[in-house]
Design a protein around this motif. Structure first.
Motif, PDB file in Angstrom:
ATOM      1  N   CYS A 147       0.829  -1.224   0.000  1.00  0.00           N
ATOM      2  CA  CYS A 147       0.000   0.000   0.000  1.00  0.00           C
ATOM      3  C   CYS A 147       0.851   1.258   0.000  1.00  0.00           C
ATOM      4  N   HIS A 148       2.155   1.123   0.282  1.00  0.00           N
ATOM      5  CA  HIS A 148       3.067   2.270   0.205  1.00  0.00           C
ATOM      6  C   HIS A 148       3.897   2.257  -1.082  1.00  0.00           C
ATOM      7  N   GLY A 149       3.638   1.324  -1.974  1.00  0.00           N
ATOM      8  CA  GLY A 149       4.360   1.288  -3.249  1.00  0.00           C
ATOM      9  C   GLY A 149       5.863   1.291  -3.029  1.00  0.00           C
ATOM     10  N   ALA A 150       6.573   2.160  -3.764  1.00  0.00           N
ATOM     11  CA  ALA A 150       8.026   2.257  -3.613  1.00  0.00           C
ATOM     12  C   ALA A 150       8.417   3.488  -2.794  1.00  0.00           C
ATOM     13  N   ASP A 151       7.458   4.041  -2.051  1.00  0.00           N
ATOM     14  CA  ASP A 151       7.776   5.137  -1.128  1.00  0.00           C
ATOM     15  C   ASP A 151       7.984   4.521   0.257  1.00  0.00           C
ATOM     16  N   ASN A 152       9.249   4.414   0.618  1.00  0.00           N
ATOM     17  CA  ASN A 152       9.606   3.698   1.851  1.00  0.00           C
ATOM     18  C   ASN A 152       9.716   4.626   3.069  1.00  0.00           C
ATOM     19  N   SER A 153       9.154   5.847   2.981  1.00  0.00           N
ATOM     20  CA  SER A 153       9.393   6.826   4.065  1.00  0.00           C
ATOM     21  C   SER A 153       8.899   6.365   5.424  1.00  0.00           C
ATOM     22  N   ALA A 154       7.702   5.753   5.471  1.00  0.00           N
ATOM     23  CA  ALA A 154       7.161   5.334   6.770  1.00  0.00           C
ATOM     24  C   ALA A 154       8.066   4.260   7.379  1.00  0.00           C
ATOM     25  N   LEU A 155       8.536   3.343   6.530  1.00  0.00           N
ATOM     26  CA  LEU A 155       9.403   2.259   7.003  1.00  0.00           C
ATOM     27  C   LEU A 155      10.748   2.813   7.493  1.00  0.00           C
ATOM     28  N   ILE A 156      11.339   3.699   6.709  1.00  0.00           N
ATOM     29  CA  ILE A 156      12.642   4.270   7.100  1.00  0.00           C
ATOM     30  C   ILE A 156      12.503   5.052   8.406  1.00  0.00           C
ATOM     31  N   ASP A 157      11.412   5.808   8.515  1.00  0.00           N
ATOM     32  CA  ASP A 157      11.175   6.565   9.751  1.00  0.00           C
ATOM     33  C   ASP A 157      11.063   5.606  10.949  1.00  0.00           C
ATOM     34  N   ALA A 158      10.384   4.480  10.752  1.00  0.00           N
ATOM     35  CA  ALA A 158      10.256   3.498  11.839  1.00  0.00           C
ATOM     36  C   ALA A 158      11.631   2.926  12.208  1.00  0.00           C
ATOM     37  N   LEU A 159      12.439   2.594  11.194  1.00  0.00           N
ATOM     38  CA  LEU A 159      13.781   2.057  11.484  1.00  0.00           C
ATOM     39  C   LEU A 159      14.594   3.075  12.288  1.00  0.00           C
ATOM     40  N   GLN A 160      14.508   4.341  11.866  1.00  0.00           N
ATOM     41  CA  GLN A 160      15.327   5.368  12.521  1.00  0.00           C
ATOM     42  C   GLN A 160      14.851   5.675  13.937  1.00  0.00           C
ATOM     43  N   SER A 161      13.595   5.316  14.237  1.00  0.00           N
ATOM     44  CA  SER A 161      13.050   5.565  15.578  1.00  0.00           C
ATOM     45  C   SER A 161      13.200   4.350  16.490  1.00  0.00           C
ATOM     46  N   SER A 162      13.787   3.272  15.975  1.00  0.00           N
ATOM     47  CA  SER A 162      13.745   2.005  16.712  1.00  0.00           C
ATOM     48  C   SER A 162      14.918   1.812  17.656  1.00  0.00           C
ATOM     49  N   ASN A 216      22.341   5.369  -6.237  1.00  0.00           N
ATOM     50  CA  ASN A 216      23.227   4.672  -5.294  1.00  0.00           C
ATOM     51  C   ASN A 216      23.267   5.384  -3.948  1.00  0.00           C
ATOM     52  N   ASP A 217      23.182   6.716  -3.983  1.00  0.00           N
ATOM     53  CA  ASP A 217      23.174   7.470  -2.725  1.00  0.00           C
ATOM     54  C   ASP A 217      21.971   7.105  -1.873  1.00  0.00           C
ATOM     55  N   GLU A 218      20.826   6.981  -2.545  1.00  0.00           N
ATOM     56  CA  GLU A 218      19.599   6.633  -1.809  1.00  0.00           C
ATOM     57  C   GLU A 218      19.722   5.222  -1.214  1.00  0.00           C
ATOM     58  N   LEU A 219      20.286   4.298  -1.973  1.00  0.00           N
ATOM     59  CA  LEU A 219      20.491   2.939  -1.437  1.00  0.00           C
ATOM     60  C   LEU A 219      21.423   2.995  -0.225  1.00  0.00           C
ATOM     61  N   GLN A 220      22.447   3.811  -0.310  1.00  0.00           N
ATOM     62  CA  GLN A 220      23.386   3.935   0.818  1.00  0.00           C
ATOM     63  C   GLN A 220      22.700   4.518   2.051  1.00  0.00           C
ATOM     64  N   ARG A 221      21.831   5.504   1.816  1.00  0.00           N
ATOM     65  CA  ARG A 221      21.093   6.095   2.952  1.00  0.00           C
ATOM     66  C   ARG A 221      20.186   5.048   3.594  1.00  0.00           C
ATOM     67  N   MET A 222      19.554   4.240   2.746  1.00  0.00           N
ATOM     68  CA  MET A 222      18.690   3.176   3.273  1.00  0.00           C
ATOM     69  C   MET A 222      19.516   2.171   4.090  1.00  0.00           C
ATOM     70  N   HIS A 223      20.678   1.839   3.576  1.00  0.00           N
ATOM     71  CA  HIS A 223      21.535   0.897   4.301  1.00  0.00           C
ATOM     72  C   HIS A 223      21.874   1.451   5.685  1.00  0.00           C
ATOM     73  N   ALA A 224      22.229   2.740   5.715  1.00  0.00           N
ATOM     74  CA  ALA A 224      22.581   3.370   7.000  1.00  0.00           C
ATOM     75  C   ALA A 224      21.397   3.357   7.961  1.00  0.00           C
ATOM     76  N   ALA A 225      20.178   3.421   7.419  1.00  0.00           N
ATOM     77  CA  ALA A 225      18.981   3.402   8.278  1.00  0.00           C
ATOM     78  C   ALA A 225      18.659   1.987   8.776  1.00  0.00           C
ATOM     79  N   GLY A 226      19.269   0.964   8.149  1.00  0.00           N
ATOM     80  CA  GLY A 226      19.021  -0.407   8.620  1.00  0.00           C
ATOM     81  C   GLY A 226      18.352  -1.312   7.603  1.00  0.00           C
ATOM     82  N   VAL A 227      18.270  -0.872   6.352  1.00  0.00           N
ATOM     83  CA  VAL A 227      17.660  -1.721   5.315  1.00  0.00           C
ATOM     84  C   VAL A 227      18.658  -2.811   4.911  1.00  0.00           C
TER      85      VAL A 227
END
Ligand SMILES: O=C(O)c1cc(C(=O)O)oc(=O)c1
Length: 304
Positions: free
Chosen positions: A78-93, A109-120
């Motif tokens: 239901c969030h498609g490829a907008d992962n903002s809610a998930l990333i926000d949850a990871l960063q708050s965990s 690649n920068d966005e993938l790296q940011r996701m990795h840093a958030a815990g993806v």
């Protein structure tokens, strides 16, 4: 933005019981989602359903109530490829959650790296037609090759009947591959029948394939439901999950699937869902593998 839930939507169970089964220390709920809240993280225009809200605070409260130590949050369609809610949850965990996202080939690649840093640590490829529009295989192959370099894995969601046509694509993936919900077997068919045997062969012949033994509430045809104190629920699913557990004890995961999108029949009491676990992992050693050592190896390898 205001959203109206899909007609007939079942909301998650508000007051789950305390499980009688005590989870081992460090247990990981390796499949759960956040939905919005829609006012803060709008649902995607291309979604196939509009859920109720299920926030990170509510997910973390459930984690603590059930006795899990950590979560793996999987991007909901239901969030498609907008992962903002998930990333926000990871960063708050506080480091207690890792994530699996959905991306398109245009991601930088920068966005993938940011996701990795958030815990993806993974991407999800979804082949369930009622949930997503078709994505070309070459796009998925390109994504898989890129995320392999980050040490991520691919989570796949498909229906058992579609495994034959997806076999060649799946077996060519260059990463660890994690199957959602045991590849959705039809538990009305025999566990030794051709359909489930093909799934077991898929795991047997491909040592990089793992499976989540999750979602008995989705797969069960005859119940009984995890409601009203029932601690022996979904008996028709047990032989399927037991078989995978017995044959591949080092490649299985378990998750609540909270907040249980698209259930039509009933919403389980998540405490009673946890009480399902010892029916499929009957010994402390199997429980430790399913709930602690396997998910830790995949999602927190630096701690193993
Ligand atoms: O079977 C489902 O409806 C379902 C949907 C989603 C999702 O929308 O992401 O995720 C799941 O794990 C299961």
């Amino acid at each position: 933005m205001e959203f109206t839930k899909t007609p007939g939507w079942l909301d998650w169970y508000a007051d789950p019981s305390k499980p009688r089964f005590q989870l081992p220390a460090g247990a990981v709920d390796a499949h759960c989602h956040v939905f919005g809240p829609g006012a803060q993280f709008p649902f995607a225009p291309e979604r196939k359903y509009t859920p109720c809200d299920a926030s990170k605070e509510q997910l973390f409260a459930l984690r603590d109530h059930l006795g899990f130590a950590r979560n793996v949050i999987v991007q909901a369609t239901c969030h498609g490829a907008d992962n903002s809610a998930l990333i926000d949850a990871l960063q708050s965990s506080g480091g207690k959650a890792r994530g699996v996202v959905t991306v398109r080939r245009g991601i930088s690649n920068d966005e993938l790296q940011r996701m990795h840093a958030a815990g993806v640590r993974g991407v999800r490829f979804n082949f369930v037609k009622r949930l997503v529009d078709f994505t070309p295989k070459d796009e998925l192959q390109e994504i898989a090759a890129r995320i392999a370099k980050l040490g991520w894995h691919v989570v796949i969601y498909f229906e058992a009947a579609d495994l034959p046509e997806l076999w060649d694509f799946f077996t060519a993936l260059p990463t660890t591959v994690v199957v959602d919900h045991m590849g959705r077997p039809d538990v009305g068919k025999p566990v030794d029948g051709p359909e489930f045997q093909l799934f077991l062969r898929f795991m047997g012949e491909n040592a990089n394939v793992w499976s989540k033994l999750s979602c008995p509430e989705r797969l069960s045809l005859t119940g009984p439901r995890a409601l009203d104190g029932e601690r022996n629920a979904y008996r028709d699913v047990v032989p399927f999950a037991r078989r995978v557990m017995d044959e591949f004890p080092d490649r299985v995961l378990w998750g609540t699937d909270w907040p249980h999108p698209n259930l039509k029949d009933h919403m389980p009491d998540d405490g009673l869902l946890v009480d399902f676990i010892p029916h499929i992992a009957p010994t402390p050693e199997l429980q430790r593998k399913l709930l602690v050592s396997n998910p830790m190896r995949l999602y927190w390898p630096e701690e193993c």
